[in-house]
Enzyme design. Sequence first.
Site, PDB file in Angstrom:
ATOM      1  N   ASN A  12       8.047   1.878  -4.332  1.00  0.00           N
ATOM      2  CA  ASN A  12       7.232   2.480  -4.929  1.00  0.00           C
ATOM      3  C   ASN A  12       5.785   2.643  -4.048  1.00  0.00           C
ATOM      4  OD1 ASN A  12       4.651   2.864  -6.627  1.00  0.00           O
ATOM      5  ND2 ASN A  12       5.344   2.333  -8.441  1.00  0.00           N
ATOM      6  N   ASP A  14       2.963   4.105  -4.578  1.00  0.00           N
ATOM      7  CA  ASP A  14       1.576   4.343  -5.212  1.00  0.00           C
ATOM      8  C   ASP A  14       0.290   4.009  -4.545  1.00  0.00           C
ATOM      9  OD1 ASP A  14       3.058   5.421  -7.347  1.00  0.00           O
ATOM     10  OD2 ASP A  14       2.684   4.038  -8.688  1.00  0.00           O
ATOM     11  N   HIS A  15       0.505   2.497  -4.250  1.00  0.00           N
ATOM     12  CA  HIS A  15      -0.724   1.895  -3.680  1.00  0.00           C
ATOM     13  C   HIS A  15      -0.955   2.322  -2.234  1.00  0.00           C
ATOM     14  CE1 HIS A  15      -1.039   0.282  -7.472  1.00  0.00           C
ATOM     15  NE2 HIS A  15       0.055  -0.406  -7.293  1.00  0.00           N
ATOM     16  N   ARG A  23     -11.263   6.321  -0.480  1.00  0.00           N
ATOM     17  CA  ARG A  23     -12.360   6.767   0.252  1.00  0.00           C
ATOM     18  C   ARG A  23     -12.153   8.333   0.226  1.00  0.00           C
ATOM     19  NH1 ARG A  23     -14.273   4.512   5.194  1.00  0.00           N
ATOM     20  NH2 ARG A  23     -15.018   2.626   4.694  1.00  0.00           N
ATOM     21  N   HIS A  48       4.474   7.231  -9.265  1.00  0.00           N
ATOM     22  CA  HIS A  48       4.109   7.507 -10.633  1.00  0.00           C
ATOM     23  C   HIS A  48       2.801   8.346 -10.606  1.00  0.00           C
ATOM     24  CE1 HIS A  48       2.264   5.197 -14.470  1.00  0.00           C
ATOM     25  NE2 HIS A  48       2.530   6.333 -14.705  1.00  0.00           N
ATOM     26  N   ARG A  50       0.110   9.338 -12.737  1.00  0.00           N
ATOM     27  CA  ARG A  50      -0.635   9.016 -13.857  1.00  0.00           C
ATOM     28  C   ARG A  50      -1.458  10.225 -14.249  1.00  0.00           C
ATOM     29  NH1 ARG A  50      -0.756   3.256 -14.639  1.00  0.00           N
ATOM     30  NH2 ARG A  50      -1.789   3.600 -16.330  1.00  0.00           N
ATOM     31  N   ARG A  54      -5.245   8.639 -10.705  1.00  0.00           N
ATOM     32  CA  ARG A  54      -5.942   7.833  -9.896  1.00  0.00           C
ATOM     33  C   ARG A  54      -5.156   7.159  -8.492  1.00  0.00           C
ATOM     34  NH1 ARG A  54      -4.890   2.179 -13.246  1.00  0.00           N
ATOM     35  NH2 ARG A  54      -5.494   3.603 -15.051  1.00  0.00           N
ATOM     36  N   HIS A  55      -3.961   7.411  -8.368  1.00  0.00           N
ATOM     37  CA  HIS A  55      -3.496   7.183  -6.966  1.00  0.00           C
ATOM     38  C   HIS A  55      -2.492   8.463  -6.329  1.00  0.00           C
ATOM     39  CE1 HIS A  55      -0.429   5.482  -9.522  1.00  0.00           C
ATOM     40  NE2 HIS A  55      -0.739   4.247  -9.483  1.00  0.00           N
ATOM     41  N   GLU A  75       7.915   8.646 -11.954  1.00  0.00           N
ATOM     42  CA  GLU A  75       7.709   7.776 -13.193  1.00  0.00           C
ATOM     43  C   GLU A  75       6.387   8.558 -13.710  1.00  0.00           C
ATOM     44  OE1 GLU A  75       6.025   3.994 -12.735  1.00  0.00           O
ATOM     45  OE2 GLU A  75       7.783   3.368 -11.530  1.00  0.00           O
ATOM     46  N   THR A 105      -2.399  -1.604 -14.297  1.00  0.00           N
ATOM     47  CA  THR A 105      -1.162  -1.201 -14.054  1.00  0.00           C
ATOM     48  C   THR A 105      -0.292  -1.209 -15.671  1.00  0.00           C
ATOM     49  OG1 THR A 105       0.834  -1.653 -12.809  1.00  0.00           O
ATOM     50  CG2 THR A 105      -0.281  -3.610 -13.547  1.00  0.00           C
ATOM     51  N   THR A 106       0.985  -0.645 -15.201  1.00  0.00           N
ATOM     52  CA  THR A 106       1.699  -0.409 -16.727  1.00  0.00           C
ATOM     53  C   THR A 106       1.810  -1.680 -17.334  1.00  0.00           C
ATOM     54  OG1 THR A 106       2.939   1.107 -15.392  1.00  0.00           O
ATOM     55  CG2 THR A 106       3.857   0.773 -17.542  1.00  0.00           C
ATOM     56  N   GLU A 156      14.947   0.427 -17.304  1.00  0.00           N
ATOM     57  CA  GLU A 156      14.378  -0.406 -16.235  1.00  0.00           C
ATOM     58  C   GLU A 156      13.742  -1.334 -17.064  1.00  0.00           C
ATOM     59  OE1 GLU A 156      11.814   1.622 -13.052  1.00  0.00           O
ATOM     60  OE2 GLU A 156      10.756  -0.443 -12.966  1.00  0.00           O
ATOM     61  N   HIS A 195       8.677  -4.441 -11.644  1.00  0.00           N
ATOM     62  CA  HIS A 195       7.199  -4.805 -11.965  1.00  0.00           C
ATOM     63  C   HIS A 195       6.796  -6.205 -11.649  1.00  0.00           C
ATOM     64  CE1 HIS A 195       3.160  -4.609 -13.713  1.00  0.00           C
ATOM     65  NE2 HIS A 195       3.390  -3.129 -13.792  1.00  0.00           N
ATOM     66  N   GLY A 196       5.962  -6.267 -10.660  1.00  0.00           N
ATOM     67  CA  GLY A 196       5.456  -7.771 -10.475  1.00  0.00           C
ATOM     68  C   GLY A 196       6.019  -8.343  -9.531  1.00  0.00           C
ATOM     69  N   GLY A 217       6.654  -2.306  -5.669  1.00  0.00           N
ATOM     70  CA  GLY A 217       5.374  -1.549  -4.894  1.00  0.00           C
ATOM     71  C   GLY A 217       4.230  -2.422  -4.402  1.00  0.00           C
ATOM     72  N   HIS A 218       3.637  -3.022  -5.223  1.00  0.00           N
ATOM     73  CA  HIS A 218       2.333  -3.508  -4.900  1.00  0.00           C
ATOM     74  C   HIS A 218       2.655  -4.458  -3.728  1.00  0.00           C
ATOM     75  CE1 HIS A 218      -1.149  -6.185  -5.498  1.00  0.00           C
ATOM     76  NE2 HIS A 218      -1.888  -5.058  -5.692  1.00  0.00           N
TER      77      HIS A 218
HETATM   78  N1  PXP Z   1       8.652  -0.076 -12.121  1.00  0.00           N
HETATM   79  C1  PXP Z   1       7.596   0.541 -12.984  1.00  0.00           C
HETATM   80  C2  PXP Z   1       8.021   1.118 -14.238  1.00  0.00           C
HETATM   81  C3  PXP Z   1       6.157   0.648 -12.897  1.00  0.00           C
HETATM   82  O1  PXP Z   1       5.531   1.244 -13.672  1.00  0.00           O
HETATM   83  C4  PXP Z   1       5.638  -0.173 -11.665  1.00  0.00           C
HETATM   84  C5  PXP Z   1       4.603  -0.158 -11.362  1.00  0.00           C
HETATM   85  O2  PXP Z   1       3.968   1.066 -11.123  1.00  0.00           O
HETATM   86  C6  PXP Z   1       6.659  -0.783 -10.778  1.00  0.00           C
HETATM   87  C7  PXP Z   1       8.101  -0.779 -11.212  1.00  0.00           C
HETATM   88  C8  PXP Z   1       6.360  -1.576  -9.516  1.00  0.00           C
HETATM   89  O3  PXP Z   1       5.728  -2.418  -9.985  1.00  0.00           O
HETATM   90  P1  PXP Z   1       4.808  -3.324  -8.802  1.00  0.00           P
HETATM   91  O4  PXP Z   1       3.933  -2.330  -7.987  1.00  0.00           O
HETATM   92  O5  PXP Z   1       4.169  -4.438  -9.534  1.00  0.00           O
HETATM   93  O6  PXP Z   1       5.909  -3.797  -7.749  1.00  0.00           O
END
Ligand code: PXP
Length: 252
Positions: A12, A14-15, A23, A48, A50, A54-55, A75, A105-106, A156, A195-196, A217-218
């Site tokens: 992912n 996104d970040h 910036r 994702h 949104r 935002r990103h 997403e 976040t979600t 998922e 996630h996480g 992702g994060h």
């Molecule tokens: N899966 C879904 C459905 C998510 O919404 C996210 C966060 O955008 C992730 C996975 C990835 O989560 P993380 O950034 O915490 O790894």
Amino acid sequence: MTEHQSIELGVNVDHIATLRQARGVSYPDPMQAAEIARKAGADGITVHLREDRRHIQDFDVFNIRSGVELPMNFEMAATAEMLEIALKVEPYECCLVPEKREELTTEGGLNIVDQQSHLSAYISSLKQKNIKVSLFIDPDESQIRASHDVGADIVELHTGTYAECDERSRESELNRIRQGAELSAKLGLQVNAGHGLHYQNVASVAAIPELKCLNIGHSIVARAALTGFYEAVFAMKQLMNGARLESEGNGL
Ligand code: PXP
């Protein structure tokens, strides 16, 4: 090879966009990150888009879809606006997630049980374009069964509670994911999770045999920022002292 060694990684990005948007400049570009992820062995790219943008921006989605040779997991919230975009992008897969403007976040999975007729119609519009549909849900029996009933291809399973719980609850949270994965697979659903997840907590989840793919992702972006920091500082110092460096473009 044991089964869990072949589990796929969806990265992912996104970040990477979060850093750029902070910036309002053109770097770092999530498409460049996606291409690096591909070279590093990622099996797919997740973005994702949104509602509040935002990103990830709309152009990122189109750029990555056409410029990176990996399946895209798009997403999105199950809204009319996102459906229109998804039908233009035609990603490999759409993952429907809940979305609240004020969340960081979600938070939590999508409630399938409470919106079955809306989701059935929504999913069939995506499937008509041969887009696979994934539903981001908590590992609960009722949500898994409802996901199957509304025609999802993939679930998922939300690993956020497992990732955030204390040591005492870790095994029971992991068991919820294991049982959820088992039931989903029995119903014929492809099972992903995410996630996480980070470098300390991923192994136990990755060992669940029914899981096809983890979306992360994060923690990857965070680790990249630190592991790449030495090189970035070193390169800047060299440049200031007259060295010629190969540029990545876009200011980097
Ligand atoms: N899966 C879904 C459905 C998510 O919404 C996210 C966060 O955008 C992730 C996975 C990835 O989560 P993380 O950034 O915490 O790894």
